[in-house]
Design a protein around this motif. Structure first.
Motif, PDB file in Angstrom:
ATOM      1  N   MET A   1       3.425  -9.528  -3.347  1.00  0.00           N
ATOM      2  CA  MET A   1       2.343  -8.575  -3.435  1.00  0.00           C
ATOM      3  C   MET A   1       2.217  -7.897  -2.074  1.00  0.00           C
ATOM      4  O   MET A   1       2.207  -8.553  -1.046  1.00  0.00           O
ATOM      5  CB  MET A   1       1.055  -9.292  -3.823  1.00  0.00           C
ATOM      6  N   SER A   2       2.075  -6.606  -2.085  1.00  0.00           N
ATOM      7  CA  SER A   2       1.999  -5.853  -0.836  1.00  0.00           C
ATOM      8  C   SER A   2       0.587  -5.903  -0.261  1.00  0.00           C
ATOM      9  O   SER A   2      -0.376  -6.266  -0.951  1.00  0.00           O
ATOM     10  CB  SER A   2       2.405  -4.398  -1.082  1.00  0.00           C
ATOM     11  N   VAL A   3       0.472  -5.515   0.987  1.00  0.00           N
ATOM     12  CA  VAL A   3      -0.839  -5.445   1.643  1.00  0.00           C
ATOM     13  C   VAL A   3      -1.723  -4.449   0.903  1.00  0.00           C
ATOM     14  O   VAL A   3      -2.916  -4.677   0.712  1.00  0.00           O
ATOM     15  CB  VAL A   3      -0.682  -5.064   3.127  1.00  0.00           C
ATOM     16  N   TYR A   4      -1.128  -3.360   0.466  1.00  0.00           N
ATOM     17  CA  TYR A   4      -1.882  -2.360  -0.289  1.00  0.00           C
ATOM     18  C   TYR A   4      -2.497  -2.967  -1.548  1.00  0.00           C
ATOM     19  O   TYR A   4      -3.670  -2.727  -1.849  1.00  0.00           O
ATOM     20  CB  TYR A   4      -0.973  -1.180  -0.659  1.00  0.00           C
ATOM     21  N   ASP A   5      -1.725  -3.758  -2.277  1.00  0.00           N
ATOM     22  CA  ASP A   5      -2.237  -4.379  -3.499  1.00  0.00           C
ATOM     23  C   ASP A   5      -3.384  -5.331  -3.199  1.00  0.00           C
ATOM     24  O   ASP A   5      -4.357  -5.397  -3.954  1.00  0.00           O
ATOM     25  CB  ASP A   5      -1.121  -5.119  -4.229  1.00  0.00           C
ATOM     26  N   VAL A   6      -3.291  -6.067  -2.110  1.00  0.00           N
ATOM     27  CA  VAL A   6      -4.381  -6.967  -1.723  1.00  0.00           C
ATOM     28  C   VAL A   6      -5.628  -6.155  -1.396  1.00  0.00           C
ATOM     29  O   VAL A   6      -6.736  -6.478  -1.850  1.00  0.00           O
ATOM     30  CB  VAL A   6      -3.967  -7.847  -0.528  1.00  0.00           C
TER      31      VAL A   6
END
Length: 93
Positions: A1-6
């Motif tokens: 999971m990317s930082v953006y998704d978090v």
């Protein structure tokens, strides 16, 4: 999971909580309540209802309803990796 998704998932959780808090503040104008617990319960109930309604509308009607949760795009999660086992469980043989 990317930082953006978090960050997207956190933002989409925070927006209903903020809306619930504002709704509780507005309700206190019209309802003379001295108990802080009632206000907190009202915030929680409204936030859950708000999130549920707009998440359902986003899924069933139009992705544009996601804007009411802060962003019109839900976070994406990677598919489960079958080679990774949950903590404490032995790998399948």
């Amino acid at each position: 999971m990317s930082v953006y998704d978090v960050l997207v998932s956190l933002w989409r959780t925070a927006v209903p909580a903020i809306v619930g808090w504002v709704a509780a503040l507005l309700a206190r104008i019209y309802i003379d309540v001295d108990e802080q617990a009632f206000s907190q319960a009202l915030v929680a109930a409204f936030a859950v209802l708000y999130y549920g309604v707009f998440r359902l509308m986003e899924a069933k009607v139009s992705p544009a309803f996601g804007w009411f949760l802060g962003l019109a795009k839900p976070p994406t999660y990677p598919p489960n990796d079958p080679t990774v086992t949950p903590l404490g469980k032995p790998p399948a043989t």
